[in-house]
Motif scaffolding. Structure first.
Motif, PDB file in Angstrom:
ATOM      1  N   GLN A  37       3.513   4.091  11.038  1.00  6.69           N
ATOM      2  CA  GLN A  37       3.442   5.423  10.427  1.00  6.69           C
ATOM      3  C   GLN A  37       4.227   5.507   9.113  1.00  6.69           C
ATOM      4  N   ILE A  38       4.187   4.434   8.341  1.00  8.32           N
ATOM      5  CA  ILE A  38       4.850   4.403   7.038  1.00  8.32           C
ATOM      6  C   ILE A  38       3.794   4.601   5.964  1.00  8.32           C
ATOM      7  N   ASN A  39       3.934   5.679   5.197  1.00  7.92           N
ATOM      8  CA  ASN A  39       2.937   6.012   4.185  1.00  7.92           C
ATOM      9  C   ASN A  39       3.283   5.355   2.854  1.00  7.92           C
ATOM     10  N   ILE A  40       2.274   4.777   2.220  1.00  9.53           N
ATOM     11  CA  ILE A  40       2.451   4.127   0.925  1.00  9.53           C
ATOM     12  C   ILE A  40       2.320   5.169  -0.184  1.00  9.53           C
ATOM     13  N   ALA A  41       3.365   5.261  -1.036  1.00  8.99           N
ATOM     14  CA  ALA A  41       3.319   6.175  -2.174  1.00  8.99           C
ATOM     15  C   ALA A  41       2.646   5.513  -3.370  1.00  8.99           C
ATOM     16  N   THR A  42       3.092   4.301  -3.705  1.00  9.89           N
ATOM     17  CA  THR A  42       2.451   3.527  -4.782  1.00  9.89           C
ATOM     18  C   THR A  42       2.418   2.062  -4.366  1.00  9.89           C
ATOM     19  N   LEU A  43       1.456   1.331  -4.922  1.00  6.75           N
ATOM     20  CA  LEU A  43       1.342  -0.103  -4.654  1.00  6.75           C
ATOM     21  C   LEU A  43       0.969  -0.795  -5.957  1.00  6.75           C
ATOM     22  N   GLN A  44       1.765  -1.814  -6.316  1.00  3.45           N
ATOM     23  CA  GLN A  44       1.520  -2.565  -7.548  1.00  3.45           C
ATOM     24  C   GLN A  44       1.456  -4.056  -7.221  1.00  3.45           C
ATOM     25  N   LEU A  45       0.565  -4.750  -7.914  1.00  5.46           N
ATOM     26  CA  LEU A  45       0.386  -6.183  -7.687  1.00  5.46           C
ATOM     27  C   LEU A  45       0.630  -6.945  -8.985  1.00  5.46           C
ATOM     28  N   TYR A  46       1.333  -8.039  -8.884  1.00  5.32           N
ATOM     29  CA  TYR A  46       1.585  -8.924 -10.014  1.00  5.32           C
ATOM     30  C   TYR A  46       1.371 -10.353  -9.518  1.00  5.32           C
ATOM     31  N   ARG A  47       0.823 -11.209 -10.387  1.00  6.35           N
ATOM     32  CA  ARG A  47       0.635 -12.595  -9.974  1.00  6.35           C
ATOM     33  C   ARG A  47       0.779 -13.527 -11.167  1.00  6.35           C
ATOM     34  N   THR A  48       1.201 -14.760 -10.887  1.00  3.00           N
ATOM     35  CA  THR A  48       1.343 -15.760 -11.934  1.00  3.00           C
ATOM     36  C   THR A  48      -0.003 -16.340 -12.329  1.00  3.00           C
ATOM     37  N   GLY A  49      -0.981 -16.251 -11.452  1.00  2.79           N
ATOM     38  CA  GLY A  49      -2.321 -16.772 -11.712  1.00  2.79           C
ATOM     39  C   GLY A  49      -3.139 -16.712 -10.443  1.00  2.79           C
ATOM     40  N   ARG A  50      -4.423 -16.839 -10.573  1.00  4.20           N
ATOM     41  CA  ARG A  50      -5.315 -16.761  -9.411  1.00  4.20           C
ATOM     42  C   ARG A  50      -4.961 -17.844  -8.394  1.00  4.20           C
ATOM     43  N   GLY A  51      -4.700 -17.403  -7.162  1.00  9.01           N
ATOM     44  CA  GLY A  51      -4.344 -18.325  -6.093  1.00  9.01           C
ATOM     45  C   GLY A  51      -2.908 -18.812  -6.147  1.00  9.01           C
ATOM     46  N   GLY A  52      -2.115 -18.295  -7.089  1.00  7.12           N
ATOM     47  CA  GLY A  52      -0.729 -18.722  -7.235  1.00  7.12           C
ATOM     48  C   GLY A  52       0.234 -17.808  -6.508  1.00  7.12           C
ATOM     49  N   GLN A  53       1.422 -17.677  -7.080  1.00  6.09           N
ATOM     50  CA  GLN A  53       2.435 -16.819  -6.466  1.00  6.09           C
ATOM     51  C   GLN A  53       2.264 -15.393  -6.981  1.00  6.09           C
ATOM     52  N   ALA A  54       2.485 -14.433  -6.101  1.00  5.02           N
ATOM     53  CA  ALA A  54       2.290 -13.032  -6.447  1.00  5.02           C
ATOM     54  C   ALA A  54       3.480 -12.203  -5.957  1.00  5.02           C
ATOM     55  N   VAL A  55       3.565 -11.004  -6.500  1.00  5.87           N
ATOM     56  CA  VAL A  55       4.563 -10.032  -6.051  1.00  5.87           C
ATOM     57  C   VAL A  55       3.835  -8.730  -5.743  1.00  5.87           C
ATOM     58  N   THR A  56       4.089  -8.191  -4.585  1.00  2.00           N
ATOM     59  CA  THR A  56       3.539  -6.907  -4.179  1.00  2.00           C
ATOM     60  C   THR A  56       4.694  -5.917  -4.064  1.00  2.00           C
ATOM     61  N   VAL A  57       4.640  -4.859  -4.856  1.00  2.00           N
ATOM     62  CA  VAL A  57       5.691  -3.837  -4.845  1.00  2.00           C
ATOM     63  C   VAL A  57       5.118  -2.568  -4.228  1.00  2.00           C
ATOM     64  N   ILE A  58       5.729  -2.129  -3.131  1.00  2.12           N
ATOM     65  CA  ILE A  58       5.238  -0.965  -2.401  1.00  2.12           C
ATOM     66  C   ILE A  58       6.345   0.075  -2.300  1.00  2.12           C
ATOM     67  N   GLU A  59       6.137   1.219  -2.961  1.00  2.00           N
ATOM     68  CA  GLU A  59       7.041   2.356  -2.805  1.00  2.00           C
ATOM     69  C   GLU A  59       6.520   3.212  -1.656  1.00  2.00           C
ATOM     70  N   CYS A  60       7.419   3.563  -0.745  1.00  2.63           N
ATOM     71  CA  CYS A  60       7.028   4.258   0.488  1.00  2.63           C
ATOM     72  C   CYS A  60       7.597   5.675   0.515  1.00  2.63           C
ATOM     73  N   ASP A  61       6.927   6.535   1.284  1.00  2.03           N
ATOM     74  CA  ASP A  61       7.403   7.916   1.423  1.00  2.03           C
ATOM     75  C   ASP A  61       8.543   8.039   2.430  1.00  2.03           C
ATOM     76  N   ASN A  62       8.692   7.061   3.299  1.00  2.00           N
ATOM     77  CA  ASN A  62       9.767   7.114   4.291  1.00  2.00           C
ATOM     78  C   ASN A  62      10.412   5.737   4.412  1.00  2.00           C
ATOM     79  N   GLU A  63      11.576   5.706   5.028  1.00  2.00           N
ATOM     80  CA  GLU A  63      12.319   4.457   5.179  1.00  2.00           C
ATOM     81  C   GLU A  63      11.551   3.458   6.039  1.00  2.00           C
ATOM     82  N   VAL A  64      11.715   2.186   5.712  1.00  2.00           N
ATOM     83  CA  VAL A  64      11.075   1.112   6.473  1.00  2.00           C
ATOM     84  C   VAL A  64      12.126   0.482   7.388  1.00  2.00           C
ATOM     85  N   PRO A  65      11.960   0.591   8.716  1.00  2.00           N
ATOM     86  CA  PRO A  65      12.960   0.024   9.635  1.00  2.00           C
ATOM     87  C   PRO A  65      13.123  -1.484   9.445  1.00  2.00           C
ATOM     88  N   ALA A  66      14.304  -1.971   9.804  1.00  2.00           N
ATOM     89  CA  ALA A  66      14.625  -3.391   9.619  1.00  2.00           C
ATOM     90  C   ALA A  66      13.663  -4.294  10.377  1.00  2.00           C
TER      91      ALA A  66
END
Length: 220
Positions: free
Chosen positions: A169-198
């Motif tokens: 029940q964690i709602n995504i506020a924004t989601l951004q994707l970054y990658r070094t190249g197709r099939g390579g290493q990527a970063v997914t940044v997710i801002e959430c509306d509520n805290e994410v438990p450990a």
């Protein structure tokens, strides 16, 4: 836009960008590290390098790394507090290229030996942007609970991440994707509306294709 975007934050001065923003950068970096900072190398770029020390940017950043808020009257005493804690710190200069003039690179080590690199900018009025984590480009404000997920660029992985969050029940506020190249290493940044438990952060870290998960909590 809210009132604080116009009048600026409640803070210890003299500058909302050089002092309050710097303290917020330190605070966000500390929470991303996930533990108390034992060693910090703080490298100033641009305007931070040229005039920051006169505005107390060095003291504010160090204060933020120790968990002091932007309105804490102890910010001017951060050197003395850090020395008393045994926190090892070093200030230097760096050319980060074509980035915001109020930028800084932080190289942090926690007491467990955990390491973190952060590049961030203070963009005015006490607002900041995190632009790089552990050498990988991204952009987020530090105003929401945020997951920074280093992953392989592979089909279906974003859907799996979203399913895990939805299951708790964690709602995504924004989601951004970054990658070094197709099939390579990527970063997914997710801002959430509520805290994410450990345990959810831990579960995400075990998903196939995910290399590392950092989490920015809004709780001290």
């Amino acid at each position: 836009m809210n009132l604080f975007d116009i009048v600026g934050p409640v803070m210890v001065g003299p500058s909302s960008s050089h002092t309050a923003g710097a303290a917020k950068i330190g605070s966000v970096a500390r929470r991303l590290l996930g533990e108390e900072v034992a060693e910090a190398e703080i490298l100033f770029h641009g305007s931070f390098q040229a005039t920051g020390r006169g505005h107390g940017t060095d003291k504010a950043l160090l204060a933020g790394l120790m968990g002091l808020h932007v309105d804490d009257p102890l910010i001017p005493l951060s050197f003395e507090i850090a020395d008393g804690k045994g926190l090892k710190y070093h200030f230097g200069d760096i050319d980060l290229g074509d980035v915001h003039p109020n930028s800084v690179k932080l190289l942090l080590t926690g007491y467990s030996g955990k390491k973190l690199e952060v590049v961030a900018a203070s963009i005015g009025g006490g607002r900041i942007e995190i632009n790089e984590v552990d050498g990988l480009a991204n952009t987020f404000s530090g105003d929401y609970p945020t997951l920074i997920i280093q992953n392989q660029d592979q089909p279906g992985l974003i859907a799996e991440i979203a399913c895990v969050l939805a299951g708790f029940q964690i709602n995504i506020a924004t989601l951004q994707l970054y990658r070094t190249g197709r099939g390579g290493q990527a970063v997914t940044v997710i801002e959430c509306d509520n805290e994410v438990p450990a345990d959810v952060v831990e579960e995400l870290g075990h998903e196939q294709g995910i290399l590392k998960v950092a989490y920015l909590s809004m709780e001290d």
